[in-house]
Design an enzyme around this catalytic site. Structure first.
Site, mmCIF file in Angstrom:
data_model
loop_
_atom_site.group_PDB
_atom_site.id
_atom_site.type_symbol
_atom_site.label_atom_id
_atom_site.label_comp_id
_atom_site.label_asym_id
_atom_site.label_seq_id
_atom_site.Cartn_x
_atom_site.Cartn_y
_atom_site.Cartn_z
ATOM 1 N N LYS A 179 -21.795 48.293 6.098
ATOM 2 C CA LYS A 179 -22.008 49.364 7.034
ATOM 3 C C LYS A 179 -20.880 50.721 6.846
ATOM 4 C CE LYS A 179 -20.321 50.855 10.815
ATOM 5 N NZ LYS A 179 -19.562 52.421 11.073
ATOM 6 N N GLU A 254 -8.702 43.627 4.846
ATOM 7 C CA GLU A 254 -7.375 44.883 3.852
ATOM 8 C C GLU A 254 -7.617 45.745 5.354
ATOM 9 O OE1 GLU A 254 -8.958 46.296 0.469
ATOM 10 O OE2 GLU A 254 -8.527 44.496 0.018
ATOM 11 N N CYS A 287 -3.723 54.356 3.252
ATOM 12 C CA CYS A 287 -3.346 53.521 3.756
ATOM 13 C C CYS A 287 -1.748 52.620 3.238
ATOM 14 C CB CYS A 287 -4.069 52.421 3.458
ATOM 15 S SG CYS A 287 -4.908 51.613 1.841
ATOM 16 N N GLU A 384 0.731 53.623 12.625
ATOM 17 C CA GLU A 384 0.821 54.332 11.164
ATOM 18 C C GLU A 384 0.105 56.103 11.613
ATOM 19 O OE1 GLU A 384 -3.203 53.141 9.472
ATOM 20 O OE2 GLU A 384 -2.167 52.286 7.558
HETATM 21 P P1 NAD Z 1 -11.502 51.977 11.551
HETATM 22 O O1 NAD Z 1 -10.668 50.469 11.895
HETATM 23 O O2 NAD Z 1 -11.968 53.453 12.709
HETATM 24 O O3 NAD Z 1 -13.272 51.747 10.945
HETATM 25 C C1 NAD Z 1 -13.651 51.393 9.798
HETATM 26 C C2 NAD Z 1 -14.825 51.007 9.890
HETATM 27 O O4 NAD Z 1 -15.011 49.521 10.640
HETATM 28 C C3 NAD Z 1 -15.924 52.198 9.980
HETATM 29 O O5 NAD Z 1 -16.685 51.352 8.929
HETATM 30 C C4 NAD Z 1 -16.170 51.847 11.076
HETATM 31 O O6 NAD Z 1 -17.541 52.468 11.898
HETATM 32 C C5 NAD Z 1 -16.012 50.966 11.992
HETATM 33 N N1 NAD Z 1 -16.143 49.942 13.102
HETATM 34 C C6 NAD Z 1 -14.951 50.528 14.192
HETATM 35 N N2 NAD Z 1 -15.722 50.035 15.340
HETATM 36 C C7 NAD Z 1 -15.986 48.169 14.742
HETATM 37 C C8 NAD Z 1 -15.949 47.819 15.552
HETATM 38 N N3 NAD Z 1 -15.824 47.173 16.803
HETATM 39 N N4 NAD Z 1 -16.765 47.085 15.383
HETATM 40 C C9 NAD Z 1 -16.719 46.565 13.836
HETATM 41 N N5 NAD Z 1 -17.054 47.408 12.937
HETATM 42 C C10 NAD Z 1 -16.237 48.772 13.585
HETATM 43 O O7 NAD Z 1 -10.692 52.719 10.544
HETATM 44 P P2 NAD Z 1 -10.896 54.249 9.585
HETATM 45 O O8 NAD Z 1 -10.319 55.372 10.488
HETATM 46 O O9 NAD Z 1 -12.464 54.195 9.327
HETATM 47 O O10 NAD Z 1 -10.192 54.097 8.794
HETATM 48 C C11 NAD Z 1 -8.743 54.288 8.688
HETATM 49 C C12 NAD Z 1 -8.002 52.698 8.119
HETATM 50 O O11 NAD Z 1 -8.156 52.211 7.584
HETATM 51 C C13 NAD Z 1 -6.006 53.126 8.723
HETATM 52 O O12 NAD Z 1 -5.898 52.859 9.298
HETATM 53 C C14 NAD Z 1 -6.047 52.729 7.087
HETATM 54 O O13 NAD Z 1 -4.332 52.358 6.785
HETATM 55 C C15 NAD Z 1 -7.244 51.378 6.985
HETATM 56 N N6 NAD Z 1 -7.104 51.509 5.726
HETATM 57 C C16 NAD Z 1 -6.250 50.606 4.574
HETATM 58 C C17 NAD Z 1 -6.952 50.189 2.823
HETATM 59 C C18 NAD Z 1 -6.672 48.824 2.218
HETATM 60 O O14 NAD Z 1 -7.011 48.488 1.577
HETATM 61 N N7 NAD Z 1 -5.726 48.304 2.782
HETATM 62 C C19 NAD Z 1 -7.927 51.421 2.612
HETATM 63 C C20 NAD Z 1 -8.274 51.911 3.097
HETATM 64 C C21 NAD Z 1 -8.159 52.193 4.593
#
Ligand code: NAD
Length: 484
Positions: A179, A254, A287, A384
């Site tokens: 997804k 992650e 991140c 963050e």
């Molecule tokens: P997000 O949590 O909003 O979304 C991530 C994914 O989850 C998207 O595909 C989204 O559609 C999906 N999602 C959202 N709500 C959901 C739900 N209720 N159930 C299932 N899936 C759902 O995060 P974002 O804004 O896309 O990304 C930024 C975040 O990701 C930041 O916190 C960043 O630090 C983190 N990040 C972490 C790493 C790592 O390796 N630790 C790498 C990149 C980004």
């Protein structure tokens, strides 16, 4: 079938299920952060499309697993090569879709994506070699495929971050339902075409486009998935974790970070200043970014002067321009979030050393910002921001440095600059983080463990840690001398 042309590249806006494109009646709009212009309407999956994708992955699983690492290796190697051969197209679409730097995508992110597939295909060949012997028994340790992996990824590096999951998932012999993020879904669609072109059988890699709370939630709560690997925010992870707890589906998370960048008095201050300025790249939507500068008070003025010079050389603008280092924030919604953090901090008396406002490059561009006079318990230090916003704190001794470094709920990464190996290692051991970089940043060895502590994640990936997650690890204890 719906296709759009983005950066001169044809991209399907439909799902990819069982080797075929599937369109949904419902769509969601997708805009480019470069100019906030609409670029595509993308199929929005609900429970029905997610069900179809999971069922396809389930049907494809036995044959894919039965191929064994040797049978999968040539197909996955072709997949990795196809990614490398299309690197320029993938990089261009990614930049258009999420505003990340084109130079970075061409030089690092797409090659890394190809390597993610190849590395785990190669490593899987040696997985089942493990034997533990005692005088009585031989323990044969096996990494058996687990089933269907649900893979949910974020927008800040969707192509590379998705291959970081697809590589070990498919390499292990599992099948996958991905997804992709709704704010940057297009390169994962390209990935499906490349997998098909490489001969990956239908159903092995499925992509369902859609909104997180709908498609993502339907996938996370699906009763027929065997693993859930998620990269994204800590808040979303808590929802997904609750869902997976009901079915006891193993999770790998992650998540976000608020990493400290510690500059000791004996550091190479020029190198540290360059690395600190690098935390603004991709508009801080990284991140791992070291967003909390912790500087030894003895060198604070000297370091800040060098840092100021380094930041003055950072170009903000169109991420397609090879000289740009800070591009746009992903959406108006995210821009408001970042701006909100800064406005609230400034209202509370925090001082901008530089930045703090919209940048003249455009609607979604924010100035590289440094905030001084922050208190440890304040929101701007604790949460963050995911924008080009760093905080400035000084310390008097190592004990205070560690107290500040560990004084948030996160534990993703830390960066330490010191010319003393002893001091650097002493600090590195005390800091709570999945990865600590000493006198460097963003160096990633695929065989090394990667992940976050505390609110930054659950589990480790990389090397065999990925296979620990995507496989059912089995021990066959055979009694010596018991066979005819
Ligand atoms: P997000 O949590 O909003 O979304 C991530 C994914 O989850 C998207 O595909 C989204 O559609 C999906 N999602 C959202 N709500 C959901 C739900 N209720 N159930 C299932 N899936 C759902 O995060 P974002 O804004 O896309 O990304 C930024 C975040 O990701 C930041 O916190 C960043 O630090 C983190 N990040 C972490 C790493 C790592 O390796 N630790 C790498 C990149 C980004």
């Amino acid at each position: 079938m719906s296709r759009v042309k983005v950066a001169g590249v044809e991209v399907s806006t439909d799902h990819f299920i069982d080797g075929a494109r599937v369109e949904s009646k419902r769509k969601f709009p997708n805009c480019s952060p470069i100019n906030n212009k609409h670029i595509a309407d993308v199929s929005a999956a609900g429970a029905e499309e997610v069900d179809a994708a999971v069922a396809a992955a389930r049907r494809a699983f036995p044959a894919w697993a039965a191929l064994g690492p040797e049978g999968r290796h040539p197909l996955l190697s072709r997949f990795a090569r196809a990614i490398q051969d299309h690197a320029r197209d993938i990089a261009a679409v990614e930049t258009e879709d999420n505003g990340s730097l084109l130079v970075g995508n061409v030089a690092r992110m797409v090659p890394r994506a190809a390597l993610n597939i190849q590395f785990f295909a190669d490593r899987a060949l040696k997985l089942n070699d493990g034997k533990i012997e005692s005088p009585e028994v031989v323990n044969h340790v096996r990494f058996d495929p687990a089933g269907v992996g649900a893979l949910i990824t974020p927008w800040n590096g969707p192509f590379m971050l998705t291959t970081w999951k697809v590589g070990p998932c498919l390499g292990a012999g599992d099948t996958a339902v991905v997804k992709p993020p709704e704010w940057a879904p297009l390169t994962c669609s390209l990935m499906a075409d490349l997998a098909a072109e490489a001969g990956i059988p239908p159903g092995v890699l499925n992509i369902v486009q859609g909104i997180g709370e709908e498609a993502g939630a339907a996938l996370a709560s699906h009763p027929d998935i065997d693993r859930l690997s998620f990269t994204g925010s800590t808040d979303t992870a808590k929802l997904i974790g609750a869902s997976c707890a009901r079915s006891l589906t193993p999770v790998s998370f992650e998540l976000g970070g608020k990493s400290p960048l510690i500059i000791c008095a004996d550091a190479d201050l020029d190198a540290a200043a360059q690395t600190a300025a690098g935390q603004y790249f991709n508009a801080g939507q990284v991140c791992l970014a070291g967003t909390r500068l912790l500087v030894d008070a003895k060198v604070a003025d000297e370091f800040q002067a060098k840092f100021r010079t380094a930041v003055s050389q950072v170009t903000v603008g169109d991420p397609r321009d090879k000289n740009t280092r800070v591009g746009p924030l992903i959406t108006p919604q995210h821009y408001k979030r970042v701006e909100g953090f800064v406005e609230r901090a400034l209202k509370s008396g925090v001082k901008p050393v530089w930045g703090g406002h919209r940048h003249s490059a455009g609607e979604l561009y924010f100035e590289p910002t440094l905030l001084d006079g922050v208190a440890q318990e304040q929101e701007i230090v604790q949460r963050e921001v995911f924008g080009p916003v760093l905080t400035w704190q000084t310390f008097r001794d190592e004990e205070e440095a560690i107290k500040l470094a560990n004084g948030t709920t996160y534990g993703l990464a830390a960066v330490i600059f010191s010319k003393s190996e002893e001091r650097a290692m002493r600090l590195a051991k005390q800091v709570v983080a999945g990865t600590v970089w000493v006198n460097c940043f963003f160096v990633r060895e695929l065989a090394a463990p990667f992940g976050g502590s505390r609110n930054s994640g659950i589990g480790r990936e990389g090397g065999n840690w990925s296979f620990d997650f995507y496989c059912d690890v089995k021990n066959i204890a055979a009694m010596k001398g018991s066979f005819a």
